[in-house]
Design an enzyme around this catalytic site. Structure first.
Site, PDB file in Angstrom:
ATOM      1  N   VAL A 195       0.919  -1.195   0.020  1.00 44.42           N
ATOM      2  CA  VAL A 195      -0.080   0.039   0.085  1.00 44.42           C
ATOM      3  C   VAL A 195       0.779   1.136   0.082  1.00 44.42           C
ATOM      4  CG1 VAL A 195      -1.913   1.016   1.179  1.00 44.42           C
ATOM      5  CG2 VAL A 195      -1.610  -1.253   1.381  1.00 44.42           C
ATOM      6  N   GLU A 196       0.474   2.514  -0.666  1.00 40.60           N
ATOM      7  CA  GLU A 196       1.362   3.422  -0.986  1.00 40.60           C
ATOM      8  C   GLU A 196       1.849   3.985   0.320  1.00 40.60           C
ATOM      9  OE1 GLU A 196      -2.325   6.410  -2.330  1.00 40.60           O
ATOM     10  OE2 GLU A 196      -2.061   4.526  -3.299  1.00 40.60           O
ATOM     11  N   SER A 197       1.144   3.845   1.321  1.00 39.32           N
ATOM     12  CA  SER A 197       1.558   4.454   2.577  1.00 39.32           C
ATOM     13  C   SER A 197       2.850   3.867   3.389  1.00 39.32           C
ATOM     14  CB  SER A 197       0.563   4.632   3.689  1.00 39.32           C
ATOM     15  OG  SER A 197      -0.152   3.293   3.760  1.00 39.32           O
ATOM     16  N   GLY A 198       3.022   2.477   3.017  1.00 40.38           N
ATOM     17  CA  GLY A 198       4.242   1.699   3.289  1.00 40.38           C
ATOM     18  C   GLY A 198       4.312   0.211   3.739  1.00 40.38           C
TER      19      GLY A 198
END
Length: 539
Positions: A337-340
Site C-alpha cells: 500500500v502506498e503509505s508503506g
C-alpha cells in the site's frame, strides 16, 4: 536540554504567514492535537494567520484534524487562518473540498509520490524533476497542479515542462516549509522520536529534514503519546537534533487510523494468523471484481513462475487483499500500500493506508521510489471514467475535487495495471444468483465515456512503454490495445448488447475469443487458486 513543553508554548513560535509541513496519511501519523490547538490559538488571538499548509498525503479524515479545522472556518465565517494548501488528496475531506470549490483558499495538489520526493529534494537542496504526470491533467499543457482559480492566479506552487537530454520532464515546485508538525509514538527528553506504535512511518523523517535544511532552517514540533526516559537508539526514527519541541497529546487526538484507536496488529506488535484476520464479507458484485483481479495475479504467477509483488489502490482494489487471504495466497502475492505497509489485510475507506498484521512497513518516500521505478510486478487501481483509447479519469468530476493521490506515480511506474471498478455508477441493485450476475437495477451514470473529464492515466504513453493494461468490472473485462479497448470477457447471466454495449458511450472492439468470465468468480467458497499457484512456482 529538555524539549518536552506545553502545547501552547510550542505553537506560540509559529508566525503569521508561515509555510507549515504537516504529516499524515488520512489519520495515520496526523498530528491532530497540534492542528486543533493551533486553530484554537488563532480563534483566541487572531494569530497565526495566513498559513500555507503542505502535506505528504492528507492530514485528515472526515471531520477530523485539518478537515475539522476547515469546517470550523466555515462555521466561524473566518478564512484568515489558512491562505492555501498543497495536499495530494482531499477526497476523504469534504470541508477541504468545499474550501477549494468555493475558492476560499489557494488549493494545489501534487501526486503523493511527487510530494514525498519533493520533501527529500528540499532536504537536499535539489529540484524535483520527474516524468510522472506527463500527458495527464498534471501536465501544464492541461490543468497543472492547480485545483481552483485562486491557485491559478497566485501560483504559490507550480509545475513546469522542461527538457533534459531531449526528453520531456515535469519540474514541481513549492515554497520551503519553515515549520514542521509531525507525529510519533514516544520521544525522550532530548527529542529522539520513536514510531513504534504508529501504523506507518509516512514521510515524518523527510519532513523534519526538509524543515531543517538550509537556507533558513525552521522549527519542528512533534506530537507524541508518551515521553520516555530513553528511547532505544535502534528505535529512533527521527533523531532529537531534528526536533525542537515535543508535545504530549491526549489519546483521543492520537489514533492509529480514523476508526482504530489502538490495535497491536496495526503496528506490528502482534502478527495475527490469517485465520484470525477478518474475512466475513459475503459474495457480492464488488467482491467478484476483486476476485477477478486476484485471478489475474494468479495467472501472472503462472506466466512468471514465481511469487509477485503488487500494489493495491483505494476502493474495490483494496478488497483484493481480503481475497488473497481467503485463497491462502499470502506467500505468493505480496501486497503493498502506498503509505508503506507490505502484506497483511489492507483497510479501506477512511482507514485506507493501514494494514492489519503487515509483514513489513517502510517509509512512504521509499515506497514511492519503488512504484515510480516499476520495481513491482503489477498494480490494481480504481477508475471513475474510461475513454475509447483507454485513458482513465481516476476520481475527478466537475462537482468533485479530490486531487491525484498516489494514482499517477503508480500508474506511471507499474509494468502491468489492472484497473478495477463497477461498470456503472449510481444506485444499483446487482446480485449473484445461482452463480450468475443478476442486474435488477443498473446504475444511471455511464463510466465508459467518449471523453473523460480529466486524464490520470494516459493510455498512449502507457502503450508506448509496453504496459499491459486490463479494465475489470463485474460484468466485463477489457484489454488495452493499440486499436483501443477490446472486450474479452463477459459475466454469465448478462446480455452483452443490453448490459454492456448499450451502457457505453463508445463501441469497443470485440475479441474473436470473447468468452464468459471464469465461473469460479461467481461461486461461494474459495476459487482454488492456491494449488494452481503452488504448481506454477514449483514447475
Amino acid at each position: 536540554m529538555g524539549k518536552v513543553v506545553d502545547v501552547n508554548e510550542a505553537l506560540d513560535l509559529i508566525r503569521d504567514y508561515s509555510v507549515i509541513a504537516v504529516s499524515g496519511f488520512n489519520m495515520a501519523t496526523t498530528p491532530e492535537y497540534l492542528l486543533i490547538k493551533l486553530y484554537e490559538k488563532y480563534r483566541n488571538t487572531g494569530h497565526p494567520r495566513g498559513l500555507f499548509i503542505i502535506s505528504d498525503s492528507l492530514p485528515a479524515a472526515r471531520n477530523r484534524a485539518l478537515d475539522l479545522v476547515a469546517r470550523w472556518m466555515f462555521e466561524d465565517n473566518d478564512f484568515g487562518f489558512m491562505r492555501g494548501f498543497m495536499i495530494p488528496f482531499i477526497g476523504m475531506a469534504p470541508w477541504l473540498q468545499r474550501l477549494t470549490a468555493e475558492n476560499r483558499v489557494e488549493a494545489y495538489s501534487f501526486p503523493i509520490g511527487v510530494a514525498t520526493r519533493w520533501l527529500r529534494s528540499v532536504a537536499s537542496g535539489s529540484p524535483t524533476i520527474t516524468k510522472v504526470g506527463l500527458g495527464t491533467f498534471l501536465d501544464p499543457r492541461q490543468d497543472g497542479v492547480y485545483l481552483n482559480d485562486l491557485a491559478r492566479e497566485r501560483r504559490t506552487c507550480s509545475v513546469e515542462l522542461i527538457e533534459v537530454k531531449g526528453e520531456e520532464y515535469l519540474l514541481y515546485d513549492c515554497p520551503k516549509p519553515n515549520v514542521g508538525l509531525i507525529r510519533g509514538s514516544t520521544a525522550d527528553e532530548g527529542g529522539n522520536l520513536s514510531m513504534s506504535e504508529e501504523a506507518i512511518y509516512g514521510s515524518v523523517l523527510a519532513m523534519a529534514q526538509a524543515v531543517k535544511a538550509q537556507p533558513n532552517p525552521g522549527i519542528v514540533i512533534a506530537q507524541v503519546l508518551y515521553v520516555s526516559k530513553l528511547v532505544s537508539p535502534r528505535d529512533v526514527h527521527v533523531p532529537g537534533p531534528l526536533i525542537d519541541y515535543v508535545v504530549v497529546s491526549p489519546p483521543q487526538y492520537h489514533t492509529q487510523s480514523a476508526s482504530i484507536n489502538y490495535d497491536p496488529r496495526v503496528c506490528g506488535r502482534v502478527i495475527a494468523s490469517s485465520v484470525c484476520l477478518p474475512s466475513n464479507r459475503g459474495l457480492d458484485f464488488e467482491l467478484v471484481i476483486a476476485r477477478r483481479v486476484v485471478l489475474e495475479f494468479a495467472r501472472l504467477i503462472e506466466r512468471l513462475g514465481r511469487p509477485i509483488t503488487i500494489n493495491l489502490g483505494v476502493g474495490i482494489p483494496a478488497l483484493a487483499a481480503d481475497v488473497i487471504t481467503r485463497e491462502g495466497l499470502e506467500d505468493y502475492i505480496m501486497t503493498t500500500v502506498e503509505s508503506g505497509p507490505w502484506g497483511g489485510i489492507v483497510m479501506s475507506d477512511d482507514d485506507f493506508g493501514v494494514a492489519l498484521s503487515p509483514r513489513a512497513v517502510i517509509p512512504m518516500p521509499d515506497q514511492f521510489i519503488i512504484y515510480e521505478g516499476g520495481a513491482i510486478d503489477a498494480a490494481s487501481l480504481g477508475f471513475m471514467q474510461v475513454g475509447p483509447n483507454g485513458d482513465v479519469n481516476p476520481s475527478f468530476l466537475p462537482e468533485r475535487i479530490t486531487g491525484p493521490g498516489g494514482f499517477p506515480v503508480i500508474a506511471h511506474g507499474s509494468p502491468r495495471i489492472y484497473f478495477a471498478g463497477a461498470f456503472t455508477a449510481g444506485k444499483r441493485d446487482i446480485s449473484i444468483v445461482n452463480n450468475r450476475l443478476m442486474i435488477l437495477r443498473d446504475g444511471s451514470i455511464i463510466k465508459f465515456v467518449k471523453k473523460p473529464y480529466k486524464i490520470g492515466f494516459n493510455a498512449e504513453l502507457g502503450l508506448k512503454v509496453g504496459k499491459e493494461v486490463l479494465y475489470i468490472t463485474e460484468r466485463a473485462v477489457f484489454r488495452l490495445t493499440n486499436e483501443g479497448l477490446v472486450l474479452e470477457e463477459y459475466a454469465p447471466g448478462i446480455d452483452i448488447e443490453k448490459d454492456i454495449l448499450n451502457k457505453m458511450e463508445f463501441k469497443p472492439l470485440i475479441s474473436r475469443n470473447l468468452k464468459p468470465m471464469d465461473e469460479s468468480l461467481f461461486r461461494e467458497g474459495p476459487m482454488g487458486l492456491l494449488e494452481i499457484v503452488k504448481y506454477a512456482v514449483k514447475h
